[in-house]
Design an enzyme around this catalytic site. Structure first.
Site, short mmCIF file in Angstrom:
data_model
loop_
_atom_site.label_atom_id
_atom_site.label_comp_id
_atom_site.label_asym_id
_atom_site.label_seq_id
_atom_site.Cartn_x
_atom_site.Cartn_y
_atom_site.Cartn_z
CE LYS A 1 -5.59 -1.05 1.64
NZ LYS A 1 -4.32 -1.78 1.75
CE LYS B 1 1.93 2.38 4.85
NZ LYS B 1 1.65 1.55 3.65
CB THR C 1 -0.92 0.01 1.23
OG1 THR C 1 -1.81 -1.12 1.16
CG2 THR C 1 -1.75 1.28 1.28
#
Length: 287
Positions: free
Chosen positions: A171, A239, A96
């Site tokens: 995502k 993050k 990711t």
């Protein structure tokens, strides 16, 4: 097929295992060599001392590392996979990361004749272990068609969503939706307790109605019992949300709830919850 898997974290370790169990010839690399050795003992496969060595002669190279900088290091660094990949090989990145780095690597791969897909995953550690991940993919259709049967070893669903970077953008949508869901669930658990209700009984009922979600089904009881030592860490979620908020500043999307929940996670970090599951949002309500 002959494949390489770079990065044996909580997701990569079982994903590489599914590839080996499906009969593919797997070579793994992990920054902590002991983890790679452990994987080789658990599954049939080989370990390499550098990403370049792992990728040599592989038809497909999978990466699943921490962030943009980690990804650049294992792909374009001096001992990165691009230094040894065959011209007909494909890199599938399950990290990711940002859409920017996905496009950057796609361009670099194209310049050298490699195939590239950005393919972040959702489903958590349990989804990886059970081989039922959702995979959001960006790249060329011909490249996706080549690797799709291999990705299916650990996917419940996989879909090509557009050119390079599209997987990472999708995502971000996933994480936006999760952030709001978990905060709503945290408030619901907190309210049920404050109201003197049997919270377990409440959620046993409402999870089957319009309020139901994966988060509710899988996290309501551990939230009630104040258990967070598992799952997707708060550090990782922050993050991801920071990547998402950076992208939103670029494309003009308004994400007020996402920005607020990101700050709530910062409060959880101050409570010492860096490695707690994302459902630990409820902790800040109960201080």
């Amino acid at each position: 097929m002959k494949v390489a898997f770079i990065g044996l974290g909580v997701m990569g370790y079982p994903m590489a295992g599914h590839l080996a169990q499906a009969g593919h010839e797997v070579t793994v690399y992990n920054r902590t060599a002991a983890k790679a050795e452990q994987w080789c003992q658990a599954y049939k496969g080989n370990s390499a001392v550098t990403p370049a060595e792992a990728a040599r002669d592989a038809e497909i190279i999978f990466t699943c590392v921490g962030n943009d900088d980690d990804l650049r290091q294992v792909v374009t660094g001096a001992q990165g996979v691009f230094s040894s990949m065959a011209s007909t090989a494909v890199l599938v990145d399950h990290t990711t990361a940002s859409a920017k780095v996905a496009r950057e690597l796609a361009e670099a791969a194209s310049d050298q004749g490699f195939g590239f897909l950005d393919a972040p995953v959702s489903g958590g550690q349990a989804g990886a272990e059970n081989g039922v991940l959702s995979i959001m993919i960006g790249g060329e259709a011909s490249t996706y068609e080549l690797v799709a049967p291999v990705i299916d070893c650990y996917a419940k669903s996989a879909k090509l969503l557009g050119p390079a970077g599209s997987g990472q953008l999708a995502k971000m949508v996933n994480q936006i939706c999760i952030a709001g869901l978990v905060q709503g669930l945290a408030e619901g658990v907190h309210f049920a307790k404050q109201a003197g209700l049997d919270a377990s009984a409440v959620f046993d009922v409402i999870q089957h109605g319009a309020a139901g979600s994966w988060q509710m089904v899988n996290r309501h009881q551990t939230m009630i019992e104040d258990e967070f030592d598992f799952g997707f860490a708060v550090d990782w979620m922050r993050k991801d949300l920071n990547i998402t908020l950076d992208e939103a500043r670029t494309n003009g999307a308004q994400l007020p709830v996402t920005a607020l929940v990101d700050q709530f996670y910062a409060e959880v970090q101050k409570l010492g919850g860096n490695r707690w599951d994302t459902s630990s949002l409820v902790k800040r309500l109960e201080q």
